[in-house]
Write an enzyme that holds these catalytic residues in place. Structure first.
Site, PDB file in Angstrom:
ATOM      1  N   TRP A 181       0.829  -1.205   0.000  1.00 56.07           N
ATOM      2  CA  TRP A 181       0.000   0.000   0.000  1.00 56.07           C
ATOM      3  C   TRP A 181       0.862   1.254   0.000  1.00 56.07           C
ATOM      4  O   TRP A 181       0.357   2.358  -0.217  1.00 56.07           O
ATOM      5  CB  TRP A 181      -0.967  -0.001   1.181  1.00 56.07           C
ATOM      6  N   ASP A 182       2.163   1.089   0.236  1.00 51.90           N
ATOM      7  CA  ASP A 182       3.096   2.210   0.188  1.00 51.90           C
ATOM      8  C   ASP A 182       2.899   3.043  -1.077  1.00 51.90           C
ATOM      9  O   ASP A 182       2.951   4.269  -1.059  1.00 51.90           O
ATOM     10  CB  ASP A 182       4.545   1.698   0.191  1.00 51.90           C
ATOM     11  N   LYS A 242       2.674   1.043  16.196  1.00 49.83           N
ATOM     12  CA  LYS A 242       3.877   1.017  15.357  1.00 49.83           C
ATOM     13  C   LYS A 242       3.984   2.273  14.497  1.00 49.83           C
ATOM     14  O   LYS A 242       5.048   2.868  14.357  1.00 49.83           O
ATOM     15  CB  LYS A 242       3.848  -0.218  14.453  1.00 49.83           C
ATOM     16  N   GLN A 243       2.869   2.687  13.892  1.00 48.25           N
ATOM     17  CA  GLN A 243       2.883   3.778  12.923  1.00 48.25           C
ATOM     18  C   GLN A 243       1.496   4.418  12.874  1.00 48.25           C
ATOM     19  O   GLN A 243       0.558   3.926  13.482  1.00 48.25           O
ATOM     20  CB  GLN A 243       3.242   3.239  11.544  1.00 48.25           C
ATOM     21  N   GLU A 294       0.821  -2.575  12.729  1.00 46.07           N
ATOM     22  CA  GLU A 294       1.080  -4.014  12.681  1.00 46.07           C
ATOM     23  C   GLU A 294       1.550  -4.574  14.027  1.00 46.07           C
ATOM     24  O   GLU A 294       1.886  -5.752  14.120  1.00 46.07           O
ATOM     25  CB  GLU A 294       2.084  -4.320  11.574  1.00 46.07           C
TER      26      GLU A 294
END
Length: 804
Positions: free
Chosen positions: A366-367, A623-624, A509
Site C-alpha cells: 500500500w506504500d 507502530k505507525q 502491525e
C-alpha cells in the site's frame, strides 16, 4: 561518515558524500546512492570487492520463484560492476595499504556516482583512482562505468579483471539456469540468463575500451570462462603521470521488455509473450552495444545528464531554509521517486525498497497508493495512471484471492509482484524472542485495508486530474469489485444490529487479530459509499456504460447490498469524554507502557528485543500512524464534513496517539507532519520532518542496509507540499493553507490541478499562484475562495489570511 554539505556553486545541496571508508559499513551508501531509471536498479557497491558488500542488479518486472517453498521475488542479475584489480600482483583493497584521500559521491543533479581515492600500496607506491558510474535515463538498458588511474610516484603493473558474473544470488537463492556465455572479438562479453520458474530470458552485454594518455590501446586480454561467469583480464604497464582510462559499457535486455512483448487483449489478466525469438533480441542488443561503444562514456553520460536536467526543470521543489539539509533532502526525495518508478511499463509496480536492495523482494505494498502515488498524481498524470493501471491488471488475481478466502469481489494482495501472481507475502518472518521460532507473517491473510487504499487512490487521482477516461476503462470496475469484497467481508452482529470487520490487522502491525480497526472500518465505509456514488453517477451521465457494467457485474443487485451494508457498518465513534476514536475494540483498555526507551532509540523495532508480538499486542503502543490516517485521507473525500472527522476530533486523536506511536515504520512520520501542520503545530511538524528525512539520510550507517525506504521518500514530498505547503484535495476542491516552519523563508514548487500546472511561491507573508492558462482556476485559502487567471498573490499571516 556522511557529509551532505560538500556540494558548492551550481551543485550546492545536490551532493551526497561518504568521506571515510569502512568495510563493515557498506550498506548505507550502497542503498541511498543506488542508481536507477525505473527499469534497471543498480545497488552502488564498490568496484573492488569486500566481505560485507551486497551486489544487486534488478530489472523491474522479472519476478521469479526460486524454489517451491519460497515466494516470487526480483532476481539478482549477473554483476557487471566488479573490477578485480592488482598492483604489481597485489590485490587492490582499501583494507590494505594507506588511504590518503577518499570520497564517494552521488550527484543528484546528474545522477552520477563517483569515487576519488588517493592510495599508497603496501609497497609504498602512491596511486590515484577515480571511478564513475551511471544508469542511463536516456537509454533504459544502459549502464556506464569509467575508471581513471594514475601512478603518482612509481612505475606500476596494473591488472584488471572485468566481466559478467552470473554467480550472484538473492541471499543464497539462485534464480537462474546456467546460461550461454561468449566473448566477441576479445573486447565484448555476452551472457544469457534464464529464470528457472518464470522462464524470462535476460541478455547481458558488456564492452571495454582502454586508453593511455588519450590514445586507445588494443590490449590483447586473457579470455576466461567458468561456471556462470565470463571475464577478461587486462595487464597494463604505467609510468608515473601516465593517465590510464578504462571504460565499460553494459546493456541489459529481457524477454518481457515492452518492445519485445504484447498484451493479449482477449484476457482480463495480462500475458506477455515474445513476438520475436531470443535470436532477434540478441541481435538487437549486439547492434546497440556497438553503437554505444562508438559513442563512449562521455557522450552517453551527457545524454543521460541532459535527460535529468529536463526532469529537474519539470519537478521543481525549492526551499530557502536556514538548514541547507532540507533542500538536499527534498532533492533526494525527487531523485529516488524518478529512479524507482517504472514509467515505461504499466505492468510493473514500485517495490517497498524500490530497486535498491533485496528487502521485501521487490514487492509492492500500500506504500505506493498512499505515500508514493500522490507525487505523480499531482505532478505527472501519465505515470500516475500507469501505476493505477498496474492495479487494474491485477484485478483478476485479486478476485481469485477473494474467492479463495470465501469472499466475493476483489481482495487485493498485501504484497504484489507480477499482476497475475496474486498474494506473494511470505508465511514466516523474524525470530520470536520467547519461543525461538520464526514469527508468523499475518498481513497477507488479514491486513486487508489495502483493498480500500487502492480505491482511495483512484478517487484521489480522478478528482485531482479530472481523468474520466481512466474511470471508464479501469476505475469503475475496481471500485465496484472492491466494494463487493467489503460487502461480503462484513460480519453481522445480531446483538448490536451492526456489521463488524473482525480479525484484521490495521496499519498498526503491532496489533494483530483485532476487531473493528477504525482505519479499516472507515476506509471500507468510504469504499462502499464511493461505489454507490459512482453507480448513481453512471446512471445519470452514461446510461449505456452503466448497462454494460450492470450486465457484467450485476450492479443493480450489488448496489442494494452496498447501501444496506454501508448504512449498518460499525464505525468507532469518538469517546464523549475526550473525542478519542478507539483504534480497535480493545486498544483503549490495554495496559499502558513507558515508551520513552523506544521513542528515543537509535534504530527501529527495539521493542522486539524485549517483547514478542503476542506481548506487544497487549500494550497501548502503536507502530505507525493508524487512526490518524483517517483524518488525512478522508478529509480529501466527500466525507470531509462528517462530524467524526472534525478539527476538534483530529486534534484530540493526534494528542492521544502520537505519544503512543513509536514510528517504527518509515511510513509513519509523513502523516504526522501533515496533521501537525493542519493543527498549527509547525515547530513539531518540522522536528518530525527532519526525522523523516533522516530515515535514510541520518547519521546511522545501518538503517538502509536492505535498501531505501520508498514510502518515506514519497512522504518527504507530501510532507513538504501537503504539510508546509498546505496543498490538499479538500471536499473535492483545491485547498492551499500554507504553514511554513520558522527555518523556511520561502517554499517554491509546481503541481498539476486538473491538467493545469500551478507554480506556487510561499513566503511568511504571501502566497503566490501562477498558471500558464487563461482558464479560471478556483481554490480556497483558509476557507476563503479565490478565482484567478494567470496569477494571484494573497497576503498571509501565520496560519491564516490577512484581509484581502
Amino acid at each position: 561518515m556522511m557529509n551532505y554539505t560538500s556540494g558548492n556553486g551550481n551543485i550546492k545541496n545536490w551532493v551526497l558524500s561518504e568521506e571515510q571508508f569502512h568495510p563493515d559499513q557498506l550498506g548505507k551508501c550502497e542503498s541511498i546512492m543506488y542508481l536507477g531509471n525505473g527499469y534497471l536498479g543498480l545497488r552502488s557497491a564498490t568496484e573492488e570487492p569486500y566481505l560485507q558488500e551486497k551486489r544487486n542488479l534488478f530489472v523491474n518486472g522479472t519476478f521469479n520463484q526460486g524454489e517451491e517453498n519460497e515466494v516470487t521475488e526480483l532476481p539478482n542479475l549477473a554483476d557487471m560492476t566488479r573490477f578485480d584489480m592488482k598492483i604489481d600482483g597485489e590485490r587492490f583493497s582499501l583494507e590494505f595499504g594507506k588511504t590518503k584521500e577518499y570520497v564517494r559521491q552521488l550527484n543528484l543533479k546528474t545522477a552520477e556516482l563517483t569515487r576519488k581515492i588517493q592510495w599508497i600500496s603496501p609497497k609504498g607506491k602512491e596511486i590515484w583512482f577515480q571511478f564513475r558510474r551511471f544508469v542511463s535515463l536516456h537509454n533504459l538498458h544502459l549502464i556506464g562505468m569509467k575508471l581513471e588511474v594514475e601512478s603518482v610516484s612509481h612505475p606500476i603493473q596494473l591488472t584488471i579483471e572485468s566481466g559478467i558474473n552470473g554467480q550472484m544470488t538473492n541471499s543464497g537463492s539462485q534464480h537462474f539456469l546456467e546460461g550461454e556465455r561468449r566473448v566477441h572479438q576479445k573486447c565484448a562479453l555476452e551472457m544469457i540468463q534464464t529464470t528457472k520458474e518464470s522462464k524470462i530470458n535476460i541478455i547481458l552485454n558488456a564492452v571495454h575500451t582502454l586508453r593511455i594518455n588519450g590514445e586507445e590501446i588494443r590490449n590483447d586480454p586473457e579470455m576466461n570462462m567458468s561456471r556462470r561467469k565470463v571475464w577478461l583480464t587486462y595487464n597494463v604497464a604505467l609510468q608515473p603521470s601516465d593517465q590510464f582510462v578504462f571504460e565499460k559499457l553494459a546493456t541489459v535486455y529481457t524477454s518481457v521488455d515492452k518492445e519485445f512483448s504484447r498484451y493479449d487483449k482477449g484476457m482480463y489478466d495480462v500475458e506477455y509473450q515474445l513476438d520475436d525469438s531470443i535470436k532477434y533480441i540478441r541481435k538487437q542488443a549486439s547492434k546497440e552495444l556497438q553503437e554505444l561503444h562508438n559513442k563512449g562514456y562521455e557522450m552517453l553520460f551527457n545524454q543521460h545528464a541532459e535527460k535529468w536536467e529536463t526532469i529537474w526543470n519539470i519537478y521543481k521543489l525549492e526551499v530557502d531554509s536556514t538548514e541547507s539539509f532540507d533542500q538536499l533532502a527534498l532533492r533526494f526525495s525527487l531523485y529516488h521517486l524518478i529512479a524507482m518508478t517504472p514509467a515505461h511499463d504499466e505492468k510493473m509496480g514500485i517495490g517497498a525498497k524500490a530497486l535498491s536492495g533485496e528487502g521485501y523482494r521487490g514487492h509492492s505494498f500500500w506504500d505506493t497508493e498512499i505515500f508514493i502515488l500522490p507525487f505523480f498524481t499531482y505532478s505527472n498524470q501519465a505515470i500516475a495512471k500507469s501505476l493505477l493501471t498496474y492495479r487494474y491488471l491485477g484485478l483478476e488475481s485479486a478476485k481469485r484471492k477473494a474467492k479463495a478466502n470465501g469472499y466475493e469481489g476483489a481482495m487485493y494482495p498485501w504484497e504484489a509482484a507480477k499482476p497475475s501472481d496474486g498474494e506473494v507475502t511470505p508465511e514466516w518472518g523474524d525470530i520470536d524472542i520467547v519461543t525461538g521460532k520464526p514469527t508468523k507473517i499475518w498481513p497477507g491473510l488479514i491486513e486487508q485495508h489495502i483493498t480500500a487504499d487502492i480505491a482511495f487512490a483512484i478517487y484521489q487521482y480522478t478528482k485531482v486530474t479530472g481523468d474520466k477516461d481512466f474511470l471508464i476503462a479501469y476505475g469503475y470496475e475496481i471500485i465496484f469489485e472492491t466494494a463487493t469484497f467489503w460487502a461480503s467481508r462484513l460480519e453481522w452482529s445480531s446483538e448490536n444490529g451492526q456489521y463488524y470487520i473482525n480479525d484484521v490487522i490495521g496499519p498498526d502491525e503491532y496489533k494483530e487479530h483485532v476487531n473493528n480497526n477504525a482505519y479499516t472500518n472507515y476506509m471500507a465505509y468510504f469504499n462502499l459509499k464511493l461505489a454507490i456514488r459512482f453507480v448513481d453517477q453512471l446512471k445519470q451521465d452514461d446510461k449505456k456504460r452503466f448497462l454494460q457494467m450492470d450486465k457484467k457485474l450485476d450492479l443493480n443487485n450489488h448496489y442494494l447490498n452496498w447501501l444496506e451494508k454501508a448504512e449498518k457498518l460499525y464505525l468507532p465513534e469518538p469517546r464523549a469524554k475526550d473525542h478519542v476514536i478507539p483504534q480497535d475494540d480493545t486498544y483503549l483498555s490495554l495496559k499502558e507502557l513507558d515508551l520513552s526507551k523506544y521513542k528515543n532509540q537509535d534504530s527501529v523495532r527495539g521493542i522486539y528485543k524485549d517483547y514478542n508480538p503476542e506481548q506487544i499486542n497487549h500494550f497501548q503502543v502503536t507502530k505507525q500512524a493508524d487512526t490518524l490516517l483517517i483524518f488525512y485521507l478522508l478529509e480529501q473525500t466527500f466525507l470531509a464534513d462528517d462530524e467524526r472527522l472534525s478539527q476538534q476530533v483530529k486534534s484530540a486523536n493526534f494528542h492521544f496517539y502520537e505519544p503512543r506511536t513509536l514510528h517504527d515504520s518509515s511510513l509513519s512520520l509523513s502523516t504526522h507532519v501533515i496533521l501537525a501542520c493542519d493543527l498549527g503545530k509547525v515547530d513539531l511538524a518540522y522536528e518530525m520532518f527532519t526525522k523523516l528525512c533522516e530515515t535514510d539520510l541520518g547519521p546511522s550507517m545501518d538503517t538502509s542496509n536492505e535498501g531505501i525506504h520508498a514510502a518515506s521518500i514519497g512522504g518527504m514530498w507530501t510532507a513538504a507540499v501537503f504539510g508546509f505547503g498546505g496543498v490538499r484535495l479538500y471536499q473535492e476542491e483545491l485547498r492551499i493553507n500554507p504553514q511554513l516552519p520558522t527555518q523556511w523563508k520561502q517554499l517554491k514548487f509546481v503541481f498539476h490541478w486538473r491538467g493545469h500546472p500551478l507554480h506556487i511561491t510561499i513566503t511568511k507573508s504571501t502566497l503566490r499562484v501562477e498558471a500558464s492558462t487563461m482558464e479560471n482556476i478556483r481554490f480556497r485559502v483558509f476557507e476563503k475562495a479565490f478565482t484567478f487567471r494567470e496569477s494571484i498573490e494573497i497576503p498571509l499571516e501565520k496560519g491564516s489570511l490577512l484581509s484581502y
